[in-house]
Design a protein around this motif. Structure first.
Motif, PDB file in Angstrom:
ATOM      1  N   VAL A 162      12.530  11.337   5.522  1.00 35.08           N
ATOM      2  CA  VAL A 162      11.969  10.221   6.285  1.00 35.08           C
ATOM      3  C   VAL A 162      10.529  10.612   6.618  1.00 35.08           C
ATOM      4  N   LEU A 163       9.596   9.785   6.158  1.00 38.04           N
ATOM      5  CA  LEU A 163       8.176  10.061   6.349  1.00 38.04           C
ATOM      6  C   LEU A 163       7.532   9.017   7.240  1.00 38.04           C
ATOM      7  N   SER A 164       6.495   9.448   7.924  1.00 35.35           N
ATOM      8  CA  SER A 164       5.634   8.548   8.677  1.00 35.35           C
ATOM      9  C   SER A 164       4.240   8.660   8.076  1.00 35.35           C
ATOM     10  N   LEU A 165       3.569   7.540   7.923  1.00 30.76           N
ATOM     11  CA  LEU A 165       2.207   7.561   7.394  1.00 30.76           C
ATOM     12  C   LEU A 165       1.175   7.824   8.475  1.00 30.76           C
ATOM     13  N   SER A 166       1.546   7.560   9.727  1.00 22.71           N
ATOM     14  CA  SER A 166       0.599   7.704  10.825  1.00 22.71           C
ATOM     15  C   SER A 166       1.359   7.653  12.144  1.00 22.71           C
ATOM     16  N   LYS A 167       0.759   8.207  13.169  1.00 20.39           N
ATOM     17  CA  LYS A 167       1.328   8.051  14.503  1.00 20.39           C
ATOM     18  C   LYS A 167       1.066   6.649  15.036  1.00 20.39           C
ATOM     19  N   MET A 168       0.119   5.971  14.416  1.00 16.30           N
ATOM     20  CA  MET A 168      -0.189   4.602  14.811  1.00 16.30           C
ATOM     21  C   MET A 168       0.734   3.636  14.074  1.00 16.30           C
ATOM     22  N   THR A 169       0.965   2.491  14.660  1.00 22.15           N
ATOM     23  CA  THR A 169       1.764   1.458  14.014  1.00 22.15           C
ATOM     24  C   THR A 169       0.903   0.748  12.979  1.00 22.15           C
ATOM     25  N   LEU A 170       1.416   0.657  11.755  1.00 18.60           N
ATOM     26  CA  LEU A 170       0.709  -0.038  10.680  1.00 18.60           C
ATOM     27  C   LEU A 170       1.483  -1.286  10.284  1.00 18.60           C
ATOM     28  N   PRO A 171       0.791  -2.359   9.944  1.00 24.04           N
ATOM     29  CA  PRO A 171       1.507  -3.495   9.380  1.00 24.04           C
ATOM     30  C   PRO A 171       2.218  -3.054   8.095  1.00 24.04           C
ATOM     31  N   HIS A 172       3.366  -3.641   7.824  1.00 21.52           N
ATOM     32  CA  HIS A 172       4.148  -3.217   6.665  1.00 21.52           C
ATOM     33  C   HIS A 172       3.364  -3.306   5.366  1.00 21.52           C
ATOM     34  N   ARG A 173       2.571  -4.352   5.209  1.00 22.43           N
ATOM     35  CA  ARG A 173       1.816  -4.523   3.959  1.00 22.43           C
ATOM     36  C   ARG A 173       0.716  -3.478   3.842  1.00 22.43           C
ATOM     37  N   MET A 174       0.117  -3.104   4.965  1.00 23.90           N
ATOM     38  CA  MET A 174      -0.892  -2.046   4.932  1.00 23.90           C
ATOM     39  C   MET A 174      -0.241  -0.709   4.620  1.00 23.90           C
ATOM     40  N   ALA A 175       0.931  -0.483   5.184  1.00 27.52           N
ATOM     41  CA  ALA A 175       1.655   0.760   4.906  1.00 27.52           C
ATOM     42  C   ALA A 175       1.945   0.875   3.415  1.00 27.52           C
ATOM     43  N   ARG A 176       2.291  -0.229   2.791  1.00 27.72           N
ATOM     44  CA  ARG A 176       2.571  -0.222   1.353  1.00 27.72           C
ATOM     45  C   ARG A 176       1.316   0.178   0.578  1.00 27.72           C
ATOM     46  N   MET A 177       0.171  -0.369   0.969  1.00 27.51           N
ATOM     47  CA  MET A 177      -1.083  -0.031   0.303  1.00 27.51           C
ATOM     48  C   MET A 177      -1.423   1.454   0.490  1.00 27.51           C
ATOM     49  N   VAL A 178      -1.280   1.942   1.709  1.00 29.17           N
ATOM     50  CA  VAL A 178      -1.585   3.349   1.993  1.00 29.17           C
ATOM     51  C   VAL A 178      -0.656   4.257   1.183  1.00 29.17           C
ATOM     52  N   LEU A 179       0.618   3.935   1.122  1.00 26.71           N
ATOM     53  CA  LEU A 179       1.557   4.761   0.371  1.00 26.71           C
ATOM     54  C   LEU A 179       1.216   4.795  -1.109  1.00 26.71           C
ATOM     55  N   VAL A 180       0.931   3.659  -1.709  1.00 21.93           N
ATOM     56  CA  VAL A 180       0.624   3.628  -3.142  1.00 21.93           C
ATOM     57  C   VAL A 180      -0.649   4.422  -3.431  1.00 21.93           C
ATOM     58  N   GLU A 181      -1.631   4.309  -2.546  1.00 18.00           N
ATOM     59  CA  GLU A 181      -2.859   5.096  -2.721  1.00 18.00           C
ATOM     60  C   GLU A 181      -2.556   6.585  -2.616  1.00 18.00           C
ATOM     61  N   GLN A 182      -1.724   6.972  -1.661  1.00 13.72           N
ATOM     62  CA  GLN A 182      -1.390   8.384  -1.488  1.00 13.72           C
ATOM     63  C   GLN A 182      -0.563   8.922  -2.664  1.00 13.72           C
ATOM     64  N   LEU A 183       0.267   8.097  -3.244  1.00 13.62           N
ATOM     65  CA  LEU A 183       1.009   8.514  -4.443  1.00 13.62           C
ATOM     66  C   LEU A 183       0.044   8.748  -5.606  1.00 13.62           C
ATOM     67  N   TYR A 184      -0.915   7.859  -5.762  1.00 15.99           N
ATOM     68  CA  TYR A 184      -1.940   8.056  -6.786  1.00 15.99           C
ATOM     69  C   TYR A 184      -2.692   9.372  -6.536  1.00 15.99           C
ATOM     70  N   ARG A 185      -3.073   9.591  -5.301  1.00 17.70           N
ATOM     71  CA  ARG A 185      -3.782  10.832  -4.947  1.00 17.70           C
ATOM     72  C   ARG A 185      -2.901  12.048  -5.235  1.00 17.70           C
ATOM     73  N   ALA A 186      -1.610  11.950  -4.934  1.00 10.62           N
ATOM     74  CA  ALA A 186      -0.691  13.072  -5.181  1.00 10.62           C
ATOM     75  C   ALA A 186      -0.666  13.447  -6.658  1.00 10.62           C
ATOM     76  N   PHE A 187      -0.623  12.462  -7.523  1.00  8.89           N
ATOM     77  CA  PHE A 187      -0.587  12.749  -8.956  1.00  8.89           C
ATOM     78  C   PHE A 187      -1.903  13.331  -9.454  1.00  8.89           C
ATOM     79  N   THR A 188      -3.033  12.882  -8.893  1.00  9.24           N
ATOM     80  CA  THR A 188      -4.304  13.490  -9.308  1.00  9.24           C
ATOM     81  C   THR A 188      -4.367  14.941  -8.851  1.00  9.24           C
TER      82      THR A 188
END
Length: 154
Positions: free
Chosen positions: A119-145
């Motif tokens: 179970v992961l959290s992207l931030s201690k702040m509350t993010l809108p679900h759609r923004m969280a999706r964008m942040v996660l996909v960007e972080q997955l891209y970064r992980a692969f690079t």
């Protein structure tokens, strides 16, 4: 390896979807990536809590035996980008697929969190679900690079 992002609901604002699609396209260079949008159960005249339960049923029905289920929840563990890339790399070497889950407006049912490998959290702040999706996909891209030792392309 396959990476799937299961998300409840759609981005009706249109603000985040172009970025999600761009990072999804970039992820395609590294892995098989699939974005799965499930319908919100809240619009079906359900009692309080029933929407989360119905969404949990839909989420858990999509889990495959080879999946590591990773739920995003405000109570989850915070990882930095390097730690996330190590987790992705561990799944890759273990021949596991990753199934990331972002819940609906009411969050995730306890059953989904309990069934999760992480179970992961992207931030201690509350993010809108759609923004969280964008942040996660960007972080997955970064992980692969990071895993490939490539420079991050903005």
């Amino acid at each position: 390896m396959k990476v799937r992002l299961l998300s409840i609901g759609k981005d009706r604002s249109g603000l985040f979807e172009p970025a999600v699609q761009e990072y999804a396209r970039r992820l395609g260079h590294y892995t098989r990536f699939e974005l799965v949008e499930l319908s919100e159960a809240s619009g079906k005249k359900l009692k309080a809590g029933e929407a989360k339960s119905a969404e949990a049923d839909a989420i858990l029905a999509r889990r495959k035996p080879q999946d590591w289920l990773v739920s995003l929840d405000e109570r989850g563990q915070l990882l930095d980008s390097v730690e996330l890339s190590r987790y992705v790399g561990k799944a890759q070497t273990g021949a596991k697929d990753l199934l990331f889950v972002i819940g609906g407006d009411e969050g995730l049912d306890d059953r989904v969190r309990a069934a999760s490998d992480r179970v992961l959290s992207l931030s201690k702040m509350t993010l809108p679900h759609r923004m969280a999706r964008m942040v996660l996909v960007e972080q997955l891209y970064r992980a692969f690079t990071l895993l490939k030792g490539e420079p991050y392309h903005k």
